[in-house]
Design a protein around this motif. Structure first.
Motif: not given
Length: 198
Positions: A91-102, A82-89, A183-186
């Motif tokens: 690369q995996f999502h168009d929205l900002s992490l804050a907006r996705f969380c909301r 989860d740390h890696c996903l948040a840090r490199y967010w 791992l995560y893309p798989d």
């Protein structure tokens, strides 16, 4: 995978956000306990956990922990992913992490309001803290992962060694980050296959 990854995977597969969060809080067969969308989300969460725990890359990561801590490695690794996903967010999502969380918070609230069955009390308490204290955004800082592991270690004497697993995450940070990007893309690919078979 921890809360952030489960929510991201839920959106990636058009699955229930609430169901994918509930996976750690519901025991036994969820069928009949909740509506069909939530049941499918719980099952997706369980598939992700099972697939991740048995993954060859995760098996490579466990020996990076000392023998005394190895049994706690899966918990620490879930937090680290989860740390890696948040840090490199980005690369995996168009929205900002804050907006996705909301958006995720609103989606979970909406699904919870529609669910006629009672949600587990512990889930309701934890869910409130996730959003109020912005746990998911905080995962981007590795220090917060260590703090979270120390908090979990306080739950019982048996869990006490978990408090030291954060040191292993820091010591092997670069190698574990490399593993995450394999791992995560798989996992995203395999969950799409899982959903299509349901």
């Amino acid at each position: 995978m921890n809360f952030l990854a489960h929510l991201h995977i839920a959106q990636h597969n058009n699955s229930s956000f609430l169901g994918n969060l509930l996976g750690d809080f519901v025991k036994g067969n969820p069928l009949g306990q909740f509506n069909a969308d939530i049941v499918q989300g719980i099952r997706l969460h369980r598939f992700v956990d099972s697939y991740t725990d048995q993954h060859e890359l995760v098996k490579l990561a466990k020996p990076l922990f000392s023998r005394e801590l190895r049994r706690y490695a899966p918990i620490a690794l879930d937090m680290f992913w989860d740390h890696c996903l948040a840090r490199y967010w980005q690369q995996f999502h168009d929205l900002s992490l804050a907006r996705f969380c909301r958006q995720a918070e609103l989606q979970v609230e909406s699904e919870s309001a529609r669910e006629t069955n009672t949600l587990p009390p512990r889930f309701s308490r934890v869910s409130t803290l996730i959003w109020q204290q912005k746990w998911l955004e905080s995962y981007a800082e590795i220090e917060n992962i260590g703090y979270g592991l120390e908090r979990m270690a306080l739950r019982s004497p048996r869990m006490a060694p978990l408090a030291f697993t954060g040191e292993a995450l820091v010591a092997h940070y670069d190698r574990l980050t490399e593993i995450f990007f394999q791992l995560y893309p798989d996992i995203l690919d395999k969950t799409a296959g899982y959903i299509s078979k349901q």
